[in-house]
Design a protein around this motif. Structure first.
Motif, short mmCIF file in Angstrom:
data_model
loop_
_atom_site.label_atom_id
_atom_site.label_comp_id
_atom_site.label_asym_id
_atom_site.label_seq_id
_atom_site.Cartn_x
_atom_site.Cartn_y
_atom_site.Cartn_z
N LEU A 163 1.19 -1.37 0.18
CA LEU A 163 -0.39 -0.42 0.16
C LEU A 163 0.83 1.26 0.10
O LEU A 163 0.78 2.20 -1.07
N PRO A 164 1.85 0.95 0.80
CA PRO A 164 2.67 2.43 0.70
C PRO A 164 3.61 2.98 -0.20
O PRO A 164 3.72 3.55 -1.02
N PHE A 165 4.27 0.76 -1.00
CA PHE A 165 4.49 1.24 -2.50
C PHE A 165 3.83 1.92 -4.08
O PHE A 165 4.03 2.34 -4.08
N ASP A 166 2.63 1.70 -3.43
CA ASP A 166 2.14 2.23 -4.22
C ASP A 166 1.61 3.23 -4.72
O ASP A 166 1.73 3.98 -5.62
N ALA A 167 1.24 3.71 -3.28
CA ALA A 167 0.74 5.55 -3.72
C ALA A 167 2.00 6.23 -3.23
O ALA A 167 1.97 7.40 -4.40
N ILE A 168 3.22 5.45 -3.26
CA ILE A 168 4.05 6.60 -3.51
C ILE A 168 4.94 6.34 -4.75
O ILE A 168 5.24 7.07 -5.17
N GLN A 169 5.01 5.34 -4.94
CA GLN A 169 5.21 4.93 -6.66
C GLN A 169 4.47 6.28 -7.00
O GLN A 169 5.06 6.72 -8.46
N PHE A 170 3.53 5.87 -7.65
CA PHE A 170 2.50 6.54 -8.63
C PHE A 170 2.10 7.80 -7.99
O PHE A 170 1.73 8.54 -8.96
N CYS A 171 2.66 7.75 -6.20
CA CYS A 171 1.94 9.49 -6.79
C CYS A 171 3.52 10.42 -7.55
O CYS A 171 3.68 10.90 -7.45
N ILE A 172 4.90 9.60 -7.23
CA ILE A 172 6.01 10.20 -7.67
C ILE A 172 5.85 10.63 -8.87
O ILE A 172 6.13 11.61 -9.69
N TYR A 173 5.78 8.89 -9.61
CA TYR A 173 5.16 9.07 -10.68
C TYR A 173 4.60 10.02 -11.56
O TYR A 173 4.56 11.06 -12.72
N GLU A 174 3.34 10.48 -11.10
CA GLU A 174 2.21 11.20 -11.40
C GLU A 174 2.79 12.57 -11.14
O GLU A 174 2.68 13.67 -11.91
N GLN A 175 3.08 12.89 -9.59
CA GLN A 175 3.72 14.75 -9.91
C GLN A 175 5.04 14.66 -10.46
O GLN A 175 5.22 15.69 -11.23
N LEU A 176 5.66 13.88 -11.50
CA LEU A 176 6.88 14.33 -12.01
C LEU A 176 6.44 14.53 -13.04
O LEU A 176 6.31 15.66 -14.30
N ARG A 177 5.74 13.56 -13.72
CA ARG A 177 4.65 14.07 -14.99
C ARG A 177 4.12 15.71 -15.72
O ARG A 177 4.63 15.89 -16.51
N ILE A 178 3.80 15.84 -14.58
CA ILE A 178 2.47 17.24 -14.13
C ILE A 178 3.85 18.03 -14.58
O ILE A 178 3.98 19.13 -15.48
N SER A 179 4.69 18.03 -13.21
CA SER A 179 5.68 19.01 -13.72
C SER A 179 6.30 18.86 -14.88
O SER A 179 6.67 20.25 -15.56
N TYR A 180 6.41 17.92 -15.22
CA TYR A 180 8.32 17.90 -16.48
C TYR A 180 7.47 18.50 -17.86
O TYR A 180 7.24 18.89 -18.84
N LYS A 181 6.15 18.28 -18.13
CA LYS A 181 4.61 18.49 -19.11
C LYS A 181 5.10 20.20 -18.73
O LYS A 181 4.04 20.61 -19.54
N ALA A 182 4.30 20.69 -17.71
CA ALA A 182 3.96 21.84 -17.78
C ALA A 182 5.75 22.48 -18.02
O ALA A 182 5.54 23.98 -18.65
N ALA A 183 6.44 22.06 -17.32
CA ALA A 183 7.76 22.88 -17.90
C ALA A 183 8.24 22.70 -19.29
O ALA A 183 8.22 24.11 -20.24
N ALA A 184 7.95 21.71 -19.77
CA ALA A 184 8.11 21.14 -21.79
C ALA A 184 7.10 21.88 -22.60
O ALA A 184 6.68 21.82 -23.76
#
Length: 289
Positions: A163-184
Motif C-alpha cells: 500500500l505505501p509502495f503503490d501510493a508513493i510510486q504512483f504519486c512520485i510518477y504522477e507528480q513528476l509527469r505533471i511538472s515535466y509536462k508543465a515545463a515542456a
C-alpha cells in the motif's frame, strides 16, 4: 498572507481538471483494466527470468504461465480502480493537493489488487524456492496443509509493504509527469514516460526494502510459523541478524523495480494513449491524463 499562499501552492505540482465534464466511470474503468493488464503482463514476462534467478538459479520461465494468470487480473484490477478513483479525487481536491489524490488512489488501487496479488505471490515464491513442483500442486497442498488462509500468508505484511509502495510510486510518477509536462508545455513521449517511471520505481523500491524483507520472510515460512507476526518478525531479524538485515537485497531491488517501472509505465501510457485515440472525437476532448 499572499506569499504564504503562493509557497503552499508550490509544494506539489498542481493539475487542472479544466471545465466540469461528465464523469465517464465505466469508460475510465475499462481503459484502466486494459492498460493495466497489458502493462502488467509485459513487465512480468520481461523480468520473470531475473526474478527467478534472484530466488533460485534454475529454469528461467518455470511457472511463468501460472504467475501471469495472477499478474494479469491484479494489474488490470489495480489500474482499473486507480484511474477512476484518481480522476474523481482530482475533481474533489484543490489543485495544489493533487499529490494527496494520487497517494489515496494508489493505496485504494493497491488494496483492491492485493486480493489477487497475495495468493499469486505466495504460490510464486513457494515454487521459486522449490517447495512445490507446479502452481496447481502448490495451491492444493497449501490449502490442505494450511487452510485457505495459507494462500494469504503474510497478507498483513504485504499490505504494509504494497500500500505505501503503490501510493508513493504512483504519486512520485504522477507528480513528476505533471511538472515535466508543465515545463515542456507538451505531452511526453514514450522514452520520457519510461525514464520517469524508472526513477519513481527505484526511489520507492529503496524506501520500502525493509517492508519487502519482512513480507518475504512471512510468506515463505509455510506451516513452520517461525514468526508470530510482523513485529515478531522484525524483532527476530534484528536480534539474530542485526538491523542491516532489513536492507538485504536493496541494490538488486532498486535496479529490478527501476527497470520494471520503466517498462510498466511506458507500456501503460502507450496503451492508454492508443485506447484514447479509438474514442469518438467528442470523448477525446474530455480525456484527462
Amino acid at each position: 498572507m499572499q506569499n504564504l499562499q503562493l509557497e503552499t501552492k508550490k509544494l506539489f505540482a498542481s493539475v487542472s481538471m479544466g471545465e466540469e465534464k461528465p464523469f465517464d466511470f465505466f469508460r475510465i474503468l475499462f481503459e484502466g483494466v486494459i492498460a493495466g493488464g497489458t502493462a502488467g503482463v509485459v513487465v512480468e514476462t520481461a523480468l520473470y527470468p531475473i526474478d527467478t534467478i534472484k530466488t533460485r538459479l534454475q529454469g528461467l520461465y518455470s511457472g511463468l504461465a501460472g504467475n501471469l494468470a495472477g499478474v494479469l487480473p491484479a494489474s488490470a484490477l489495480f489500474v482499473g480502480v486507480y484511474e477512476p478513483t484518481k480522476q474523481k479525487l482530482l475533481q474533489i481536491f484543490p489543485e495544489n493537493l493533487s499529490a494527496a489524490a494520487h497517494l489515496t488512489a494508489g493505496a485504494i488501487g493497491g488494496f483492491a489488487a492485493s486480493l489477487v496479488r497475495v495468493p499469486t505471490e505466495v504460490v510464486k515464491q513457494r515454487l521459486q524456492t522449490g517447495q512445490y513442483a507446479s502452481a496447481p500442486d502448490a495451491v492444493r497442498l497449501i490449502a490442505s496443509k494450511e487452510g485457505f488462509k495459507g494462500l494469504y500468508a503474510g497478507y498483513g505484511s504485504f499490505l504494509l509493504r504494497d500500500l505505501p509502495f503503490d501510493a508513493i510510486q504512483f504519486c512520485i510518477y504522477e507528480q513528476l509527469r505533471i511538472s515535466y509536462k508543465a515545463a515542456a508545455r507538451r505531452d511526453l513521449n514514450d522514452p520520457e514516460n519510461a525514464i520517469i517511471g524508472a526513477f519513481a520505481g527505484a526511489i520507492t523500491g529503496a524506501i520500502t526494502t525493509p517492508l519487502d524483507v519482512i513480507k518475504t520472510r512471512l510468506m515463505v515460512q509455510g506451516s513452520a510459523n517461525q514468526y508470530k507476526g510482523i513485529f515478531d518478525c522484525v524483532q527476530t531479524i534484528v536480534r539474530e541478524e542485526g538491523p542491516p538485515a532489513l536492507l538485504k537485497g536493496i541494490g538488486p531491488r532498486v535496479m529490478w523495480i527501476g527497470i520494471g517501472g520503466s517498462i510498466f509505465f511506458g507500456v501503460l501510457e502507450r496503451t492508454k494513449r492508443m485506447l484514447a485515440q479509438r474514442r469518438p472525437v467528442h470523448d477525446q476532448n474530455s480525456k484527462e491524463d
